[in-house]
Design a protein around this motif. Sequence first.
Motif, PDB file in Angstrom:
ATOM      1  N   ALA A 100       0.811  -1.220   0.000  1.00  0.00           N
ATOM      2  CA  ALA A 100       0.000   0.000   0.000  1.00  0.00           C
ATOM      3  C   ALA A 100       0.837   1.260   0.000  1.00  0.00           C
ATOM      4  O   ALA A 100       0.549   2.225  -0.692  1.00  0.00           O
ATOM      5  N   ASP A 101       1.916   1.293   0.799  1.00  0.00           N
ATOM      6  CA  ASP A 101       2.701   2.528   0.880  1.00  0.00           C
ATOM      7  C   ASP A 101       4.186   2.312   0.659  1.00  0.00           C
ATOM      8  O   ASP A 101       4.970   3.249   0.755  1.00  0.00           O
ATOM      9  N   GLY A 102       4.581   1.094   0.381  1.00  0.00           N
ATOM     10  CA  GLY A 102       5.989   0.831   0.124  1.00  0.00           C
ATOM     11  C   GLY A 102       6.872   0.849   1.352  1.00  0.00           C
ATOM     12  O   GLY A 102       8.102   0.902   1.238  1.00  0.00           O
ATOM     13  N   THR A 103       6.286   0.803   2.555  1.00  0.00           N
ATOM     14  CA  THR A 103       7.086   0.816   3.787  1.00  0.00           C
ATOM     15  C   THR A 103       7.927  -0.456   3.880  1.00  0.00           C
ATOM     16  O   THR A 103       7.406  -1.558   3.730  1.00  0.00           O
ATOM     17  N   PRO A 104       9.239  -0.332   4.127  1.00  0.00           N
ATOM     18  CA  PRO A 104      10.084  -1.523   4.243  1.00  0.00           C
ATOM     19  C   PRO A 104       9.644  -2.402   5.405  1.00  0.00           C
ATOM     20  O   PRO A 104       9.155  -1.902   6.432  1.00  0.00           O
ATOM     21  N   PRO A 105       9.806  -3.714   5.307  1.00  0.00           N
ATOM     22  CA  PRO A 105       9.477  -4.617   6.420  1.00  0.00           C
ATOM     23  C   PRO A 105      10.321  -4.276   7.654  1.00  0.00           C
ATOM     24  O   PRO A 105      11.421  -3.719   7.551  1.00  0.00           O
ATOM     25  N   ASP A 106       9.802  -4.633   8.820  1.00  0.00           N
ATOM     26  CA  ASP A 106      10.496  -4.327  10.075  1.00  0.00           C
ATOM     27  C   ASP A 106      11.909  -4.903  10.106  1.00  0.00           C
ATOM     28  O   ASP A 106      12.844  -4.259  10.598  1.00  0.00           O
ATOM     29  N   ASP A 107      12.091  -6.136   9.598  1.00  0.00           N
ATOM     30  CA  ASP A 107      13.423  -6.728   9.668  1.00  0.00           C
ATOM     31  C   ASP A 107      14.414  -6.002   8.769  1.00  0.00           C
ATOM     32  O   ASP A 107      15.609  -5.931   9.063  1.00  0.00           O
ATOM     33  N   VAL A 108      13.917  -5.408   7.687  1.00  0.00           N
ATOM     34  CA  VAL A 108      14.795  -4.630   6.804  1.00  0.00           C
ATOM     35  C   VAL A 108      15.168  -3.308   7.475  1.00  0.00           C
ATOM     36  O   VAL A 108      16.326  -2.865   7.407  1.00  0.00           O
ATOM     37  N   LEU A 109      14.197  -2.673   8.138  1.00  0.00           N
ATOM     38  CA  LEU A 109      14.495  -1.448   8.889  1.00  0.00           C
ATOM     39  C   LEU A 109      15.533  -1.742   9.985  1.00  0.00           C
ATOM     40  O   LEU A 109      16.469  -0.950  10.187  1.00  0.00           O
ATOM     41  N   ALA A 110      15.369  -2.871  10.658  1.00  0.00           N
ATOM     42  CA  ALA A 110      16.331  -3.244  11.693  1.00  0.00           C
ATOM     43  C   ALA A 110      17.714  -3.460  11.091  1.00  0.00           C
ATOM     44  O   ALA A 110      18.729  -3.021  11.645  1.00  0.00           O
ATOM     45  N   ALA A 111      17.765  -4.127   9.935  1.00  0.00           N
ATOM     46  CA  ALA A 111      19.050  -4.376   9.276  1.00  0.00           C
ATOM     47  C   ALA A 111      19.728  -3.061   8.902  1.00  0.00           C
ATOM     48  O   ALA A 111      20.942  -2.894   9.096  1.00  0.00           O
ATOM     49  N   ALA A 112      18.946  -2.119   8.361  1.00  0.00           N
ATOM     50  CA  ALA A 112      19.517  -0.825   7.969  1.00  0.00           C
ATOM     51  C   ALA A 112      20.081  -0.095   9.175  1.00  0.00           C
ATOM     52  O   ALA A 112      21.201   0.451   9.137  1.00  0.00           O
ATOM     53  N   ALA A 113      19.329  -0.072  10.285  1.00  0.00           N
ATOM     54  CA  ALA A 113      19.801   0.605  11.490  1.00  0.00           C
ATOM     55  C   ALA A 113      21.063  -0.058  12.038  1.00  0.00           C
ATOM     56  O   ALA A 113      22.007   0.621  12.473  1.00  0.00           O
ATOM     57  N   LEU A 114      21.114  -1.375  12.005  1.00  0.00           N
ATOM     58  CA  LEU A 114      22.287  -2.101  12.488  1.00  0.00           C
ATOM     59  C   LEU A 114      23.513  -1.800  11.641  1.00  0.00           C
ATOM     60  O   LEU A 114      24.630  -1.655  12.158  1.00  0.00           O
ATOM     61  N   VAL A 115      23.317  -1.718  10.320  1.00  0.00           N
ATOM     62  CA  VAL A 115      24.448  -1.425   9.437  1.00  0.00           C
ATOM     63  C   VAL A 115      24.991  -0.032   9.715  1.00  0.00           C
ATOM     64  O   VAL A 115      26.210   0.175   9.836  1.00  0.00           O
ATOM     65  N   PHE A 116      24.093   0.954   9.836  1.00  0.00           N
ATOM     66  CA  PHE A 116      24.549   2.304  10.166  1.00  0.00           C
ATOM     67  C   PHE A 116      25.260   2.318  11.524  1.00  0.00           C
ATOM     68  O   PHE A 116      26.273   2.988  11.726  1.00  0.00           O
ATOM     69  N   HIS A 117      24.696   1.564  12.468  1.00  0.00           N
ATOM     70  CA  HIS A 117      25.248   1.530  13.822  1.00  0.00           C
ATOM     71  C   HIS A 117      26.637   0.897  13.840  1.00  0.00           C
ATOM     72  O   HIS A 117      27.493   1.280  14.644  1.00  0.00           O
ATOM     73  N   ALA A 118      26.860  -0.071  12.943  1.00  0.00           N
ATOM     74  CA  ALA A 118      28.125  -0.801  12.928  1.00  0.00           C
ATOM     75  C   ALA A 118      29.228  -0.064  12.186  1.00  0.00           C
ATOM     76  O   ALA A 118      30.410  -0.315  12.425  1.00  0.00           O
ATOM     77  N   MET A 119      28.846   0.850  11.294  1.00  0.00           N
ATOM     78  CA  MET A 119      29.838   1.525  10.454  1.00  0.00           C
ATOM     79  C   MET A 119      30.292   2.821  11.107  1.00  0.00           C
ATOM     80  O   MET A 119      29.487   3.554  11.671  1.00  0.00           O
ATOM     81  N   PRO A 120      31.583   3.140  11.007  1.00  0.00           N
ATOM     82  CA  PRO A 120      32.082   4.414  11.543  1.00  0.00           C
ATOM     83  C   PRO A 120      31.361   5.586  10.897  1.00  0.00           C
ATOM     84  O   PRO A 120      31.140   5.590   9.690  1.00  0.00           O
ATOM     85  N   GLN A 121      31.008   6.582  11.697  1.00  0.00           N
ATOM     86  CA  GLN A 121      30.273   7.730  11.177  1.00  0.00           C
ATOM     87  C   GLN A 121      31.187   8.923  10.890  1.00  0.00           C
ATOM     88  O   GLN A 121      30.754   9.923  10.349  1.00  0.00           O
ATOM     89  N   GLY A 122      32.453   8.836  11.257  1.00  0.00           N
ATOM     90  CA  GLY A 122      33.383   9.939  11.013  1.00  0.00           C
ATOM     91  C   GLY A 122      34.760   9.558  11.520  1.00  0.00           C
ATOM     92  O   GLY A 122      35.028   8.415  11.881  1.00  0.00           O
ATOM     93  N   ASP A 123      35.662  10.531  11.560  1.00  0.00           N
ATOM     94  CA  ASP A 123      37.034  10.269  11.971  1.00  0.00           C
ATOM     95  C   ASP A 123      37.251  10.435  13.471  1.00  0.00           C
ATOM     96  O   ASP A 123      38.306  10.097  14.001  1.00  0.00           O
ATOM     97  N   ASP A 124      36.273  10.974  14.175  1.00  0.00           N
ATOM     98  CA  ASP A 124      36.408  11.231  15.598  1.00  0.00           C
ATOM     99  C   ASP A 124      36.306   9.914  16.372  1.00  0.00           C
ATOM    100  O   ASP A 124      35.287   9.226  16.311  1.00  0.00           O
ATOM    101  N   PRO A 125      37.358   9.523  17.108  1.00  0.00           N
ATOM    102  CA  PRO A 125      37.302   8.239  17.838  1.00  0.00           C
ATOM    103  C   PRO A 125      36.224   8.216  18.910  1.00  0.00           C
ATOM    104  O   PRO A 125      35.833   7.146  19.379  1.00  0.00           O
ATOM    105  N   TRP A 126      35.720   9.397  19.332  1.00  0.00           N
ATOM    106  CA  TRP A 126      34.666   9.432  20.334  1.00  0.00           C
ATOM    107  C   TRP A 126      33.289   9.203  19.723  1.00  0.00           C
ATOM    108  O   TRP A 126      32.305   9.114  20.448  1.00  0.00           O
ATOM    109  N   GLU A 127      33.223   9.095  18.364  1.00  0.00           N
ATOM    110  CA  GLU A 127      31.931   8.887  17.715  1.00  0.00           C
ATOM    111  C   GLU A 127      31.583   7.404  17.612  1.00  0.00           C
ATOM    112  O   GLU A 127      30.935   6.966  16.695  1.00  0.00           O
ATOM    113  N   VAL A 128      32.069   6.608  18.527  1.00  0.00           N
ATOM    114  CA  VAL A 128      31.711   5.187  18.548  1.00  0.00           C
ATOM    115  C   VAL A 128      30.262   5.057  18.982  1.00  0.00           C
ATOM    116  O   VAL A 128      29.838   5.685  19.950  1.00  0.00           O
ATOM    117  N   THR A 129      29.481   4.222  18.284  1.00  0.00           N
ATOM    118  CA  THR A 129      28.040   4.162  18.551  1.00  0.00           C
ATOM    119  C   THR A 129      27.655   2.936  19.370  1.00  0.00           C
ATOM    120  O   THR A 129      26.541   2.436  19.252  1.00  0.00           O
TER     121      THR A 129
END
Length: 669
Positions: free
Chosen positions: A451-480
């Motif tokens: 109906a609206d193209g909303t990704p399944p919950d497990d895909v949303l979880a996977a996307a959040a986990l991938v972002f969470h696992a990847m470094p977001q910048g060069d600052d060593p204090w930016e560990v998530t």
Amino acid sequence: MLFDRVLIANRGEIAVRIARTLRALGVESVAVHTPSDAGARHVREADLAVEVPGYLDIEAVVAAALATGARAVHPGYGFLAENGAFARRCAEAGLVFVGPPAAAIDAMGDKIRAKATVSAAGVPVVPGAAEPGDALEEWRDFPALIKPSAGGGGKGMVLVRSAAELPDALESARRTARAAFGDGTLLIERYVERPRHIEIQVLADTHGDVVHLGERECSLQRRHQKIVEEAPSPFLTGETRAAMGAAAVEAARAVGYVGAGTVEFIVDGTTGAYHFMEMNTRLQVEHPVTELVTGLDLVELQLRVAAGERLPFAQDDVRLDGHAVEARVYAEDPARGFLPTGGRVLLLREPGGAAPGPVAGGGAVVRVDSGLAEGGVVGSEFDPMLSKVIAWAPDRASALRTLDRALSRTAVLGVVTNVPFLRALIAHPAVEAGELDTGLVERVLPELVPADGTPPDDVLAAAALVFHAMPQGDDPWEVTDGWRVGECAWTTWRLESRAGVHAVPVRGLPEESAEVRLGGQSLPARVRRDGSGLAVTLAGRTEHYLCVRRGDTLWLGRDGAAWSFTRHLIGDPGDRARAAGAGDGVVRSPMPGTVLVVKTQPGERVSEGQPLVIVEAMKMEHTVTAPCDGVIADLPAQAGRPVDMDAVLAVVTPEGAAASRATPDGVRP
């Protein structure tokens, strides 16, 4: 004797496919390309390449053939394939046109003339009226179908169910016909309710031999565009197949046909009565299904016939073995009304091989005809079809299962495609049962598209986990990892997909032990590398994803589907402004393309649903309407100007609102 060098006057998957057969025959291929196509796959796979201003530039294409020493020109389909003037110009230049004589193209390329020609040969035709002799505005036998006389591929076809719809339908069809084919002449025909679209493949040589290679069922269509085709048809009996094949052969003989062509019929799904619809004087998009059930290479046969050779078989030698089904992969978004998409191909995975046939050994076969390559850009200049996935098996049910598996292994990250829709379509009970008609897809569409193209919950979880696992910048204090005295803190990732913005809390180290909060529940999760992709385990269940990240944008692919997510930072808007219909009166383009027509002006009072702007992309028109009653306060859209997706086309000040309402700052097409 075959040619030593052939120019391919086309692009994309068909140019790649023709080059494949030329290579197998030891014939050199010459590609033509526009400046924007210089790095395209069909250019890279040819032996020589020449830049031309456009694929419809006859003089430039002929000059390219002469300059490279090509002896013949293969037009593929689309572009100049059914252009009699092009065939004549090739002959004048001493080039062999790999197709029928110009006279046959003219006779069958004009639908009005074609109907008269085959009717005189005794082939049944659909009742209708045609310009210039008939006043189409006076047609009163509804439902009816308007068609461009010079057209093909479903472009410009409009279904009309009442006299009130007729004027606007004629205007739209004529405009599309002029833009796509350079000829606004139209015809109108009685529309057969729940018809089946069945076509017969014919071959003819210069020695008077004409045969047919059986039929293809092309009833699975959307807006008169074919989506899935198969051979043979699950509907025809052997007797009907023979009768329709004989009629197709007579239609080809009536115009002195030479080469490969297709005679298309509308078939009443109740009575079995069939009527000639049109003849396509070229290779068809769906020709691979015929190749797989006959074991023949139609492009090779086209070349041999063009070189003056006789067909190497007679009608009695033609055998249909097994069943083949083809699915067309388009750059379009089913969740947004199948509007064209585009972008750069960041990652590509395609199943199977590319051989045209024959099939041997009795096992299932997967073939892919594709013009895609990683790094290539899919734009809005050309038709949105990217590739074709074709499956063969000994029986229809096995062929459908094989096609579904092949589609599940297809991934185009970077471009939204219709692959999940194709999988849902071929799994529909009516399709599995062979109960097809040209209106089936539209009737069952709500069952096939979320109906609206909303990704399944497990895909949303996977996307959040991938972002969470990847470094977001060069600052060593930016560990998530969320570490703090006592227990780990939650990090809420705000991820935007094409359906909106989603908040997903995550804590811990995803590569070791993490948690994701979904629907009020905290679920254990883990991410690990898996070859070229990722394995994401959520609550004990593991799914495998293809993954590409570019800056703050992440693409995930699984089972033929693909999703993109953009990271939202604090202060970003909660929701990206959507397309036409926004409650604030801002009307935006639903797709990247070109403004074709502006149907309003600043200061004009408009009503909700009133057409304001027509946007075109890939020869598809989309009418953008007023989201509410009000007055046009601003009109950035200009006819002929390109626009990006979500670019502002107009601003409607709702009735009762202040007339001074402003356009969003700095947002223009």
